[in-house]
Scaffold this active site. Structure first.
Site, mmCIF file in Angstrom:
data_model
loop_
_atom_site.group_PDB
_atom_site.id
_atom_site.type_symbol
_atom_site.label_atom_id
_atom_site.label_comp_id
_atom_site.label_asym_id
_atom_site.label_seq_id
_atom_site.Cartn_x
_atom_site.Cartn_y
_atom_site.Cartn_z
ATOM 1 N N SER A 48 49.527 45.840 34.585
ATOM 2 C CA SER A 48 48.185 46.414 34.507
ATOM 3 C C SER A 48 48.215 47.927 34.642
ATOM 4 O O SER A 48 47.562 48.654 33.881
ATOM 5 C CB SER A 48 47.293 45.836 35.610
ATOM 6 O OG SER A 48 47.340 44.432 35.620
ATOM 7 N N TYR A 137 52.181 35.808 38.060
ATOM 8 C CA TYR A 137 51.263 36.910 38.390
ATOM 9 C C TYR A 137 49.849 36.348 38.448
ATOM 10 O O TYR A 137 49.278 35.974 37.421
ATOM 11 C CB TYR A 137 51.389 38.008 37.329
ATOM 12 C CG TYR A 137 50.628 39.293 37.616
ATOM 13 C CD1 TYR A 137 49.843 39.471 38.743
ATOM 14 C CD2 TYR A 137 50.716 40.365 36.728
ATOM 15 C CE1 TYR A 137 49.156 40.652 38.991
ATOM 16 C CE2 TYR A 137 50.043 41.564 36.962
ATOM 17 C CZ TYR A 137 49.266 41.697 38.090
ATOM 18 O OH TYR A 137 48.591 42.873 38.325
ATOM 19 N N LYS A 165 53.424 37.169 42.323
ATOM 20 C CA LYS A 165 52.737 38.426 42.614
ATOM 21 C C LYS A 165 51.270 38.060 42.763
ATOM 22 O O LYS A 165 50.588 37.779 41.776
ATOM 23 C CB LYS A 165 52.940 39.432 41.490
ATOM 24 C CG LYS A 165 52.219 40.765 41.696
ATOM 25 C CD LYS A 165 52.420 41.681 40.491
ATOM 26 C CE LYS A 165 51.810 43.045 40.679
ATOM 27 N NZ LYS A 165 50.366 43.060 40.888
ATOM 28 N N GLY A 190 49.707 41.821 46.336
ATOM 29 C CA GLY A 190 49.200 42.580 45.209
ATOM 30 C C GLY A 190 48.172 43.635 45.570
ATOM 31 O O GLY A 190 48.334 44.801 45.211
ATOM 32 N N ASP A 192 46.658 46.584 47.136
ATOM 33 C CA ASP A 192 47.202 47.654 47.979
ATOM 34 C C ASP A 192 46.367 47.849 49.243
ATOM 35 O O ASP A 192 46.886 48.264 50.278
ATOM 36 C CB ASP A 192 47.241 48.968 47.195
ATOM 37 C CG ASP A 192 48.090 48.873 45.939
ATOM 38 O OD1 ASP A 192 48.609 47.777 45.656
ATOM 39 O OD2 ASP A 192 48.228 49.893 45.243
ATOM 40 N N GLU A 193 45.067 47.561 49.141
ATOM 41 C CA GLU A 193 44.150 47.761 50.261
ATOM 42 C C GLU A 193 44.459 46.853 51.447
ATOM 43 O O GLU A 193 43.965 47.080 52.549
ATOM 44 C CB GLU A 193 42.702 47.486 49.810
ATOM 45 C CG GLU A 193 42.240 48.321 48.628
ATOM 46 C CD GLU A 193 42.508 47.673 47.287
ATOM 47 O OE1 GLU A 193 41.778 47.975 46.327
ATOM 48 O OE2 GLU A 193 43.451 46.841 47.186
ATOM 49 N N ILE A 207 54.027 44.686 45.434
ATOM 50 C CA ILE A 207 53.982 45.368 44.141
ATOM 51 C C ILE A 207 52.576 45.927 44.014
ATOM 52 O O ILE A 207 51.598 45.172 44.126
ATOM 53 C CB ILE A 207 54.268 44.417 42.967
ATOM 54 C CG1 ILE A 207 55.680 43.829 43.074
ATOM 55 C CG2 ILE A 207 54.077 45.129 41.630
ATOM 56 C CD1 ILE A 207 55.958 42.703 42.076
#
Length: 303
Positions: A48, A137, A165, A190, A192-193, A207
């Site tokens: 993405s 994913y 993922k 997955g 990030d927050e 990731i």
């Protein structure tokens, strides 16, 4: 199989364009070198964050090739090969194997609403096309397909499936996938927050799409989690989230903001491909402030 090479901070690689908006070999390799020197574990190429759905098959193959030429054998390389058609996904998977990638990964097929049997067949045909390990994913917020536990159990019966993922927002999904698959399986956080919470509840690795603009912070977050220093882990996640909010606050795409920050760090990889919107006007004046947020956080946790 030794899965240690998949454990650590693995940035999702960005699309690198020249001034005409074409895939740039030199800029792709420039970003490779930048991230390698930061000490990341590997790269997730063509996903993405790499704007894959806006690239032709040949453009996707070019990016895979340039990254492999620069970093094969130096970092763990995962090729995202998901495409609208099974045919193109298989072509990309076979090409990634030729280039020497460590594993392949794919989102489920997009646009139409697919049954679980269709998605199972799609992923299985990609797996059957190579001898490489496969990473599922799961990103329902963009694909519209939410990986069920029943389908997950069926997929992991295939010995090629070594990980997932997981980019769904419920942290419980990570815990359930890990509890179901066990220790000899990699669950990648997955979102990030929620890197810290994802790691604590069961993710083995991460990731992420913002890792490459602030790798130092995610590397430090991983250090805190691994050491059991959860107080500092929570603090650095708070600072990371402040930065993510700032990155998403402008009118342009998240990735165009990230690329402008990288540009101020001396890494020129172009802008984004339409319909993603570039940063323009007064928003360009806000990039320095976002970079300062990142730099200040790095200094805060340095040493």
């Amino acid at each position: 199989m030794n899965l240690e090479k998949y454990k650590g901070i693995i940035p999702a690689f960005y699309a690198c364009y020249d001034e005409l908006g074409e895939i740039s070999e030199s800029r792709t390799k420039e970003l490779c070198n930048y991230l390698y020197k930061k000490g990341v574990k590997g790269l997730y190429v063509g996903g993405s964050s790499g704007e894959c759905i806006y690239h032709s098959l040949e453009e996707r193959k070019a990016t895979l090739k340039y990254v492999a030429q620069q970093l094969k054998g130096k970092l763990t390389l995962i090729a995202h090969v998901g495409a609208p058609s099974t045919r193109d996904s298989v072509i990309l998977a076979k090409y990634a194997e030729e280039l020497g990638y460590d594993a392949v990964s794919a989102i489920p097929p997009i646009y139409f609403k697919f049954s679980e049997s269709s998605v199972y067949k799609y992923w299985t045909e990609i797996m059957d096309a190579t001898t490489m390990p496969f990473i599922i994913y799961n990103i329902p917020q963009t694909t519209g397909f939410d990986l069920s536990l029943n389908l997950f159990k069926k997929l992991i019966e295939n010995e090629k499936v070594i990980g997932v993922k997981n980019s769904s927002m419920p942290v419980m999904d990570i815990e359930r996938f890990k509890a179901t698959a066990g220790d000899n399986f990699i669950v990648f956080n997955g979102p990030d927050e929620q890197y810290v919470s994802g790691r604590i509840i069961g993710a083995d690795s991460g990731i992420g799409g913002t890792y490459a603009v602030m790798p130092e912070l995610f590397l430090m977050a991983e250090k805190f989690v691994s050491a059991g220093d959860f107080a500092n882990a929570r603090k650095i996640q708070h600072d990371i989230n402040d930065i993510i909010v700032a990155l998403c606050s402008l009118n342009g795409s998240l990735y165009s903001t990230i690329k402008e920050v990288l540009k101020q760090n001396g890494v020129h990889i172009g802008s984004v491909r339409a319909p993603l919107e570039p940063i323009s006007g007064d928003d360009l004046n806000k990039i320095a402030g976002i970079k300062a947020l990142i730099d200040n956080a790095i200094q805060k946790y340095k040493g």
